[in-house]
Design an enzyme around this catalytic site. Sequence first.
Site, PDB file in Angstrom:
ATOM      1  N   SER A 125       0.842  -1.183   0.000  1.00  0.00           N
ATOM      2  CA  SER A 125       0.000   0.000   0.000  1.00  0.00           C
ATOM      3  C   SER A 125       0.889   1.250   0.000  1.00  0.00           C
ATOM      4  O   SER A 125       1.707   1.404  -0.900  1.00  0.00           O
ATOM      5  CB  SER A 125      -0.965  -0.039   1.189  1.00  0.00           C
ATOM      6  OG  SER A 125      -1.962   0.942   1.066  1.00  0.00           O
ATOM      7  N   ASP A 155      -8.193  -4.274  -6.699  1.00  0.00           N
ATOM      8  CA  ASP A 155      -7.896  -3.270  -5.678  1.00  0.00           C
ATOM      9  C   ASP A 155      -8.604  -1.957  -6.022  1.00  0.00           C
ATOM     10  O   ASP A 155      -8.392  -1.390  -7.088  1.00  0.00           O
ATOM     11  CB  ASP A 155      -6.384  -3.054  -5.608  1.00  0.00           C
ATOM     12  CG  ASP A 155      -5.948  -2.336  -4.351  1.00  0.00           C
ATOM     13  OD1 ASP A 155      -6.683  -1.448  -3.888  1.00  0.00           O
ATOM     14  OD2 ASP A 155      -4.854  -2.656  -3.839  1.00  0.00           O
ATOM     15  N   HIS A 190      -7.531  -5.028  -1.987  1.00  0.00           N
ATOM     16  CA  HIS A 190      -6.463  -4.445  -1.176  1.00  0.00           C
ATOM     17  C   HIS A 190      -6.354  -5.133   0.186  1.00  0.00           C
ATOM     18  O   HIS A 190      -5.257  -5.398   0.661  1.00  0.00           O
ATOM     19  CB  HIS A 190      -6.738  -2.950  -0.984  1.00  0.00           C
ATOM     20  CG  HIS A 190      -5.556  -2.164  -0.539  1.00  0.00           C
ATOM     21  ND1 HIS A 190      -4.646  -1.616  -1.416  1.00  0.00           N
ATOM     22  CD2 HIS A 190      -5.118  -1.827   0.695  1.00  0.00           C
ATOM     23  CE1 HIS A 190      -3.712  -0.965  -0.747  1.00  0.00           C
ATOM     24  NE2 HIS A 190      -3.978  -1.081   0.537  1.00  0.00           N
TER      25      HIS A 190
END
Length: 582
Positions: free
Chosen positions: A445, A524, A556
């Site tokens: 991330s 995602d 995600h």
Amino acid sequence: MRIIMPVEFSRIVRDVERLIAVEKYSLQGVVDGDKLLVVGFSEGSVNAYLYDGGETVKLNREPINSVLDPHYGVGRVILVRDVSKGAEQHALFKVNTSRPGEEQRLEAVKPMRILSGVDTGEAVVFTGATEDRVALYALDGGGLRELARLPGFGFVSDIRGDLIAGLGFFGGGRVSLFTSNLSSGGLRVFDSGEGSFSSASISPGMKVTAGLETAREARLVTVDPRDGSVEDLELPSKDFSSYRPTAITWLGYLPDGRLAVVARREGRSAVFIDGERVEAPQGNHGRVVLWRGKLVTSHTSLSTPPRIVSLPSGEPLLEGGLPEDLRRSIAGSRLVWVESFDGSRVPTYVLESGRAPTPGPTVVLVHGGPFAEDSDSWDTFAASLAAAGFHVVMPNYRGSTGYGEEWRLKIIGDPCGGELEDVSAAARWARESGLASELYIMGYSYGGYMTLCALTMKPGLFKAGVAGASVVDWEEMYELSDAAFRNFIEQLTGGSREIMRSRSPINHVDRIKEPLALIHPQNDSRTPLKPLLRLMGELLARGKTFEAHIIPDAGHAINTMEDAVKILLPAVFFLATQRERR
């Protein structure tokens, strides 16, 4: 160059799978009169369980993402489940605690990104984001109602009577306190010139008790929802004020009216009841409940997977067993302070591998967020790297939580700037201190974004890097985001298109010199795949050395063992392969 032999590859696979499979538990509350509600990563996925002191009973049929916070003793649980193959379009499901597995979908709630929620047993209040709005909703006998539009990310903290309290990232990176009314709706926002509010709960006297995190410390305050007046909270015991916390990570009122608080300092937390410190295992703790006359909380450390314990004894009630050989692969951990480019001291956790020499190969593992923290808490990524023979350095770069508002807000308007210098300083410290013989970087991330920033802006510092679910292009990501993440990007970048453009790795591909592994979930919706596909094309056109792994039907959030293995295994194997290249 030495080639990794099949037996070594097999060991890495086995160790990563065993670490991911270790059961991990977090405490959510007390339901069905006197049963603990626990969310556990067990049976290969995230599930909700009832625990009555003996066996656990699984409530859900299919894997979930989370549950909404229940009021004490309610007879049902509200499950949150992604119904979009990882794109975080969530639906809500109700299951009565007396009939485990019999789920009922709450059809009035159309799929959206569910951010938080509280279930009173009669009403469900939650925050959710769609493409065009972030809003506070209530679902009760009158159906689904929109109580208020929110300016950005918002999270429901508590409900008492008709009073709703919550927290929100509404502007400038600061965290505001908000209230609403369950019957009439509306929104009141309270800000403090001193800093940001943290965890909040409504007192029996109908005031909001909250943490207030200022430049370098945190304290408890009460906010009168009628006029917004803020007063420091006086507690019966002075233990809390003597502790001098820098963060308050959770607080809530027990059924007997006492205030439970979990506060943190230097990456470890302490538990307080009405200000008096309660003996607890070293590490970090989650919410605290009163169950059958005793205090219960969750506990974790860098060497202890999340578990449920009673206090003050620390006796485990629910825990997963960490195999002894993997426990020995974690030789020790410590907090160090690293001097950065401007004289700032960067709090950095170090996890030493029992399978690596000193000096030895070292990975700078960068956390996501960026408003998050590496602490004395279990990290499957870090444990897997240690098992594979890497020391791990985890810097709490500017923007991290847990060390005061001044440090957290330094990142606003400067992504891929000062925090990259902090990460670089931690890498140099690892080599200069004698820990590292060679350096790698890895993150997921925002941590993946830091990997790309490091390889484009600091060529030569790292031997190779792994970027998982990373930000590639702020401008394209903004256009692909829903209302909540558009607001987040605006706050982080100061709303500057020039910052978005100049701090996007896609615009600096020419600078990459070191091997790079890209790992990205297909669906995602936080850091979308499309910009990464463009990055792959740019890397290919320029003859850069890279490998890419697209995880099918995944998002995600990592909610199943299968997805965790598909993300973590190629990362560790890539680094192990690069380690053997001399």
